[in-house]
Design a protein around this motif. Structure first.
Motif, short mmCIF file in Angstrom:
data_model
loop_
_atom_site.label_atom_id
_atom_site.label_comp_id
_atom_site.label_asym_id
_atom_site.label_seq_id
_atom_site.Cartn_x
_atom_site.Cartn_y
_atom_site.Cartn_z
N LEU A 45 34.47 -104.54 -27.36
CA LEU A 45 33.40 -103.55 -27.52
C LEU A 45 33.85 -102.36 -28.35
CD1 LEU A 45 31.91 -103.60 -23.92
CD2 LEU A 45 30.84 -104.52 -25.99
N ARG A 46 35.09 -101.96 -28.18
CA ARG A 46 35.60 -100.79 -28.90
C ARG A 46 35.74 -101.01 -30.41
NH1 ARG A 46 40.31 -99.03 -24.51
NH2 ARG A 46 39.17 -97.27 -23.58
N THR A 47 35.59 -102.25 -30.87
CA THR A 47 35.65 -102.50 -32.31
C THR A 47 34.31 -102.26 -32.98
OG1 THR A 47 35.07 -104.87 -32.17
CG2 THR A 47 37.41 -104.27 -31.91
N LEU A 48 33.24 -102.10 -32.19
CA LEU A 48 31.90 -101.91 -32.76
C LEU A 48 31.57 -100.43 -32.87
CD1 LEU A 48 29.99 -104.73 -30.85
CD2 LEU A 48 30.60 -104.69 -33.28
N PRO A 49 30.95 -100.02 -33.99
CA PRO A 49 30.68 -98.59 -34.21
C PRO A 49 29.89 -97.94 -33.08
CG PRO A 49 30.26 -99.86 -36.21
CD PRO A 49 30.53 -100.85 -35.12
N GLY A 115 29.69 -111.20 -30.30
CA GLY A 115 30.77 -111.82 -31.06
C GLY A 115 30.51 -111.89 -32.55
N GLN A 116 29.29 -112.25 -32.94
CA GLN A 116 29.00 -112.34 -34.37
C GLN A 116 29.09 -110.98 -35.05
OE1 GLN A 116 25.49 -114.62 -33.18
NE2 GLN A 116 25.84 -115.92 -34.95
N ALA A 117 28.59 -109.95 -34.37
CA ALA A 117 28.69 -108.60 -34.93
C ALA A 117 30.14 -108.14 -35.01
CB ALA A 117 27.88 -107.63 -34.07
N ILE A 118 30.95 -108.51 -34.02
CA ILE A 118 32.37 -108.14 -34.02
C ILE A 118 33.08 -108.80 -35.20
CG2 ILE A 118 34.55 -108.48 -32.76
CD1 ILE A 118 32.81 -108.13 -30.16
N LEU A 119 32.81 -110.08 -35.43
CA LEU A 119 33.43 -110.79 -36.56
C LEU A 119 32.96 -110.21 -37.89
CD1 LEU A 119 33.22 -114.46 -35.28
CD2 LEU A 119 35.31 -113.14 -35.66
N LEU A 125 32.24 -109.25 -43.43
CA LEU A 125 31.34 -110.30 -43.90
C LEU A 125 29.92 -109.98 -43.47
CD1 LEU A 125 33.34 -113.53 -42.93
CD2 LEU A 125 33.07 -112.58 -45.23
N PRO A 126 28.92 -110.38 -44.26
CA PRO A 126 27.53 -110.20 -43.80
C PRO A 126 27.29 -110.97 -42.51
CG PRO A 126 27.62 -110.80 -46.13
CD PRO A 126 29.00 -110.99 -45.59
N LEU A 127 26.49 -110.42 -41.64
CA LEU A 127 26.22 -111.06 -40.36
C LEU A 127 25.65 -112.46 -40.53
CD1 LEU A 127 26.31 -110.50 -37.30
CD2 LEU A 127 23.97 -109.66 -37.47
N GLU A 128 24.86 -112.66 -41.59
CA GLU A 128 24.22 -113.96 -41.82
C GLU A 128 25.13 -114.96 -42.52
OE1 GLU A 128 23.05 -111.13 -45.19
OE2 GLU A 128 23.28 -111.06 -42.99
N ASP A 129 26.36 -114.58 -42.87
CA ASP A 129 27.31 -115.50 -43.51
C ASP A 129 27.58 -116.67 -42.57
OD1 ASP A 129 29.84 -116.71 -44.42
OD2 ASP A 129 29.99 -114.98 -45.75
N LYS A 138 34.08 -121.29 -32.96
CA LYS A 138 35.47 -121.74 -32.93
C LYS A 138 36.32 -120.88 -32.00
CE LYS A 138 39.43 -123.53 -34.53
NZ LYS A 138 39.90 -124.85 -34.07
N LEU A 139 36.17 -119.57 -32.09
CA LEU A 139 36.99 -118.67 -31.29
C LEU A 139 36.58 -118.67 -29.82
CD1 LEU A 139 37.23 -116.05 -34.06
CD2 LEU A 139 39.23 -116.96 -32.86
#
Length: 356
Positions: A45-49, A115-119, A125-129, A138-139
């Motif tokens: 969570l701390r990785t998200l703005p 998870g997708q927002a964190i990656l 990378l764009p969220l839609e990538d 995978k993770l």
């Protein structure tokens, strides 16, 4: 680190929260003994703005829990719309998706919803990538599902299986060791410092895995995917039973995954699945060429089609005599791998092997 520095950086303590505002509660998890799931969840969570500036409150006080901007692993409530992510309440059976059966812990819940927002944030990378979704799945499989299973007490093996050895070196165990032992005492301040160590360790290991998966696993998948799409062309085998790489890539895991995906796609479209790949041809570190028989499964020592029995354990000129292809180097005694001086010679060896 000095005591004053620790004091300045430490999160709010339970007994300091009586007059805490909603914003001071910030990220909330439970106090006391900690586990890998909430240690990792907090780090993620701390990785998200939107969560990075928030303080951490470790508490079991219902009033403080209600004030949290986001609550994990405490509160007996799962409500994504209100950022409540506990898994201990009666009736909770949430899983990652319909392909999984492991009940989620707080780590799995955070990964499922963020998870997708964190990656996207971590990898720029764009969220839609499409790679974001691929790595998100995978993770979960490679890292987070085990934490979910351990925290929820789900056995990894059937009850009839007997373990040959103990494993107390997994992340959940290492996080557990950061708690005080049974004959130690610790203040709430000391517990918070211990939790921060655990959260940092869990997050550090996880993002190391993210970086490896993005920079090594994903490029290898792309190489294998391209080679599979051209396998008949590159190998000369019209049935596509030989996979050829002009550069080495870690192929085994990807081959089985991509075969399964392609078979499912063909079945869904009413097509006949492609022939299974039997041999892989690739250059080695010395500039020679290897022919490797594909195993039955990624972990199997049994090949789908081992190199011919007459070639096994034979080398150099004697091998050339048996194959009729000059430049042979060796064939392993089990037939799972062989070598040739050239790409062309290696491909000829696979063509002959397919005839046996």
């Amino acid at each position: 680190m000095s005591a004053s520095t620790l004091d300045a950086k430490r999160p709010k303590l339970d007994n300091e929260g009586a007059a805490a505002s909603s914003s001071s509660a910030g990220i909330v998890t439970h106090s006391g003994t900690f586990h890998a799931d909430e240690a990792l969840a907090v780090n993620l969570l701390r990785t998200l703005p939107q969560f990075k500036p928030l303080s951490l409150t470790r508490t079991r006080d219902p009033e403080l829990i209600s004030q949290g901007a986001i609550v994990v692993d405490v509160g007996a409530e799962y409500d994504q719309s209100r950022n409540r992510f506990d898994h201990h309440q009666r009736g909770f059976e949430e899983v990652f998706d319909q392909k999984h059966k492991t009940k989620l812990s707080s780590a799995g819940l955070v990964w499922k919803h963020y998870g997708q927002a964190i990656l996207s944030q971590h990898l720029s990378l764009p969220l839609e990538d499409a790679r974001v979704t691929l790595l998100w799945n995978k993770l979960y499989d490679d890292f987070i599902e085990a934490i979910d299973g351990i925290d929820n007490g789900i056995p990894q093996y059937p009850s009839s299986a007997t373990s040959a050895y103990k494993n107390k070196t997994d992340l959940s165990s290492r996080v557990g060791y950061l708690n005080p032992s049974w004959n130690q005492t610790a203040t709430s301040q000391e517990m918070d410092v211990r939790f921060e160590r655990a959260s940092s360790m869990a997050g550090g290991e996880f993002f190391d895995r993210v970086d490896y998966t993005f920079s090594a696993w994903l490029p290898a998948r792309e190489i294998v995917e391209r080679a599979m799409s051209r396998r008949a062309e590159l190998s000369g085998d019209a049935q596509g039973r030989v996979l050829v790489f002009d550069e080495f890539a870690s192929w085994k895991d990807h081959l089985f995954t991509l075969e399964a995906e392609q078979a499912a796609d063909a079945s869904g479209k009413g097509h006949t699945p492609a022939e299974r790949i039997l041999y892989v041809v690739y250059p080695d570190e010395a500039g020679k060429w290897r022919i490797q028989a594909v195993p039955e499964t990624a972990d199997s020592f049994v090949s789908r089609k081992a190199l011919p029995e007459a070639w096994r354990g034979v080398r150099d000129a004697q091998l050339d005599e048996l194959t009729g292809i000059p430049g042979g180097i060796f064939v392993h005694a089990s037939g799972f791998i062989g070598g040739h001086q050239t790409r062309e010679g290696a491909l000829k060896m696979t063509q002959k092997a397919l005839e046996f």
